[in-house]
Write an enzyme that holds these catalytic residues in place. Structure first.
Site, short mmCIF file in Angstrom:
data_model
loop_
_atom_site.label_atom_id
_atom_site.label_comp_id
_atom_site.label_asym_id
_atom_site.label_seq_id
_atom_site.Cartn_x
_atom_site.Cartn_y
_atom_site.Cartn_z
N ARG A 1 -16.14 -10.71 2.70
CA ARG A 1 -15.28 -9.57 2.96
C ARG A 1 -15.64 -8.40 2.05
O ARG A 1 -16.14 -8.58 0.94
CB ARG A 1 -13.80 -9.93 2.75
CG ARG A 1 -13.26 -10.94 3.76
CD ARG A 1 -13.16 -10.33 5.15
NE ARG A 1 -12.60 -11.27 6.12
CZ ARG A 1 -13.32 -12.06 6.90
NH1 ARG A 1 -14.65 -12.06 6.81
NH2 ARG A 1 -12.73 -12.86 7.78
N PHE B 1 -10.50 -2.14 4.87
CA PHE B 1 -11.05 -3.47 4.75
C PHE B 1 -10.13 -4.23 3.78
O PHE B 1 -8.93 -3.97 3.79
CB PHE B 1 -12.53 -3.37 4.38
CG PHE B 1 -13.34 -2.97 5.59
CD1 PHE B 1 -14.22 -3.84 6.19
CD2 PHE B 1 -13.16 -1.72 6.19
CE1 PHE B 1 -14.92 -3.49 7.35
CE2 PHE B 1 -13.85 -1.37 7.34
CZ PHE B 1 -14.73 -2.26 7.92
N ILE C 1 0.83 -1.20 0.00
CA ILE C 1 0.00 0.00 0.00
C ILE C 1 0.87 1.25 0.00
O ILE C 1 0.57 2.23 -0.69
CB ILE C 1 -0.97 -0.01 1.20
CG1 ILE C 1 -1.89 -1.23 1.11
CG2 ILE C 1 -1.80 1.27 1.24
CD1 ILE C 1 -2.76 -1.44 2.34
N HIS D 1 15.22 -4.05 2.62
CA HIS D 1 16.29 -3.73 1.67
C HIS D 1 16.08 -4.41 0.32
O HIS D 1 16.68 -4.00 -0.67
CB HIS D 1 17.65 -4.17 2.23
CG HIS D 1 18.11 -3.35 3.39
ND1 HIS D 1 18.99 -2.30 3.27
CD2 HIS D 1 17.81 -3.41 4.71
CE1 HIS D 1 19.23 -1.77 4.45
NE2 HIS D 1 18.51 -2.42 5.35
N THR D 2 15.28 -5.45 0.27
CA THR D 2 15.12 -6.23 -0.96
C THR D 2 13.81 -5.95 -1.69
O THR D 2 13.50 -6.62 -2.67
CB THR D 2 15.21 -7.74 -0.65
OG1 THR D 2 14.15 -8.10 0.25
CG2 THR D 2 16.54 -8.10 -0.03
N TYR E 1 -3.53 -9.08 15.92
CA TYR E 1 -3.32 -8.01 14.94
C TYR E 1 -4.34 -6.89 15.15
O TYR E 1 -3.98 -5.72 15.25
CB TYR E 1 -3.43 -8.58 13.51
CG TYR E 1 -3.57 -7.52 12.45
CD1 TYR E 1 -2.61 -6.51 12.31
CD2 TYR E 1 -4.66 -7.52 11.58
CE1 TYR E 1 -2.75 -5.54 11.33
CE2 TYR E 1 -4.80 -6.56 10.59
CZ TYR E 1 -3.84 -5.57 10.47
OH TYR E 1 -3.98 -4.61 9.50
N ASN F 1 14.60 0.62 11.55
CA ASN F 1 13.63 -0.22 12.25
C ASN F 1 12.89 0.64 13.27
O ASN F 1 13.51 1.34 14.08
CB ASN F 1 14.36 -1.37 12.96
CG ASN F 1 13.41 -2.44 13.45
OD1 ASN F 1 12.31 -2.15 13.92
ND2 ASN F 1 13.84 -3.69 13.36
N LYS G 1 3.00 -5.18 10.73
CA LYS G 1 2.82 -6.59 10.41
C LYS G 1 1.31 -6.83 10.37
O LYS G 1 0.59 -6.35 11.25
CB LYS G 1 3.50 -7.48 11.45
CG LYS G 1 5.03 -7.33 11.45
CD LYS G 1 5.68 -8.27 12.44
CE LYS G 1 5.72 -9.70 11.93
NZ LYS G 1 6.59 -9.88 10.74
N THR H 1 -7.41 -0.82 10.64
CA THR H 1 -7.92 -2.03 9.99
C THR H 1 -9.33 -2.37 10.44
O THR H 1 -9.74 -2.02 11.55
CB THR H 1 -7.00 -3.23 10.32
OG1 THR H 1 -7.61 -4.45 9.87
CG2 THR H 1 -6.76 -3.38 11.82
#
Length: 338
Positions: free
Chosen positions: A230, A181, A17, A41-42, A153, A59, A84, A126
């Site tokens: 959903r 959502f 996002i 980094h990747t 979460y 971080n 996360k 969320t």
């Protein structure tokens, strides 16, 4: 300060996002100064973001480095996408989720407070804060309670919202909490670069493209066809909502805290999503295996986003078919070529 002169900080700007948001932000405001804080980094987004975007690998759990970096950036506006987000993983590693999502947000707030200036903060929340809400579609004015969220979460995001709402009693912070959502689609060439994503739609598309088995988790819910229902929103519609929220907050400087639901207001079952994908990929047939339910998954999550429409003039325009077709283009034309 006008949007075009603002210094914008995007946390999690190398993610799905966040990178799509930067793409849409620079299309509408090409002269803004954009900085990113991320730890990936990747990320393939690094190859696609324009050179004008300054990327800092920090971080959020390293408060000292985070504080130093934010002092260097000195942002006016912050979009906080970093988190996360796997419901299943959060039930297995709850402390990890509280660390990254709650403690990381607290560290961010400490760092922003050190700037000693007004900050506009847009927080990615969320639908999981609502858990298995009994009122459907879920209204924005539903009183949140800690026991409402059904997984770590959702609880981590709920607690972050409480902290943010409390802090807006000080003159330094204006906060908008945007409760997503199910996000789908792409802002090509930006999309969901996470190879380990647990989201239904990217895994469904990959199953078709790679001719591998797709796992449907649960077909015994108390819904019209036994699968979860959903509310889906196209990622570009979601990004547009963030920019509308920013414009609204600029026009309403006395607002301290507000929350908005962001969705389509329409529920689709997992089977309906599968059938839509099947129509796109026909005559290819999906290899399907039904598994038991995942822990923490409510049967139905559908949103009432009346307030976003009324105050932000937000109206999602992209259909479920558009979400699936755009994400298919992303995986076909961009994802495997980077």
């Amino acid at each position: 300060m006008s949007e075009t002169k603002s210094k914008v900080l995007v946390l999690g700007g190398l993610g799905y996002i966040g990178s799509c948001f930067i793409d849409q932000l620079l299309k509408q405001y090409p002269d803004v100064t954009v900085s990113v804080i991320d730890i990936n980094h990747t990320s393939l987004a690094l190859q696609l973001l324009p050179r004008q975007v300054n990327v800092h690998f920090v971080n959020l759990l390293d408060r000292a480095q985070l504080t130093d970096t934010i002092a260097q950036i000195n942002p006016d506006v912050v979009f906080h996408f970093a988190a996360k987000t796997s419901v299943k993983e959060s039930t297995e590693q709850p402390l990890t989720y509280f660390d990254h999502n709650l403690v990381g947000t607290l560290n961010l707030l400490h760092a922003l407070k050190e700037l000693q200036k007004p900050i506009q903060l847009f927080f990615s929340s969320t639908a999981a804060v609502f858990g298995s809400a009994s009122t459907l579609p879920i209204p924005e004015n539903l009183v949140l309670e800690e026991t409402l969220a059904s997984n770590p979460y959702g609880i981590s995001k709920f607690l972050s919202e409480i902290v943010l709402q409390t802090l807006t009693r000080s003159p330094h912070f204006q906060v908008i909490a945007l409760r997503y959502f199910n996000v789908a689609g792409a802002s090509n060439p930006f999309g969901n670069f996470n190879k380990n994503t647990t989201l239904l739609i990217p895994n469904l598309i990959k199953a078709f493209m790679e001719k591998r088995t797709f796992f449907l988790y649960g077909d015994d819910y108390d819904t019209k066809d036994g699968s979860c229902i959903r509310d889906y929103i196209h990622v570009v519609d979601l990004c547009d909502a963030h920019l509308l929220a920013w414009k609204w907050l600029q026009a309403n400087p006395k607002v301290r805290f507000e929350s908005f639901n962001l969705g389509s207001g329409q529920g689709f079952s997992n089977w309906e999503v599968i059938n839509t994908a099947q129509a796109i990929f026909a005559p290819e047939q999906l290899q399907l295996k039904i598994e038991s339910r995942r822990a923490g998954d409510p049967p139905v999550l559908v949103v009432d986003c009346t307030k976003a429409k009324r105050l932000l003039n937000f109206q999602p325009t992209r259909s479920l078919h558009k979400m699936l077709s755009d994400e298919t283009i992303f995986y076909r034309d961009f994802y495997n070529r980077l």
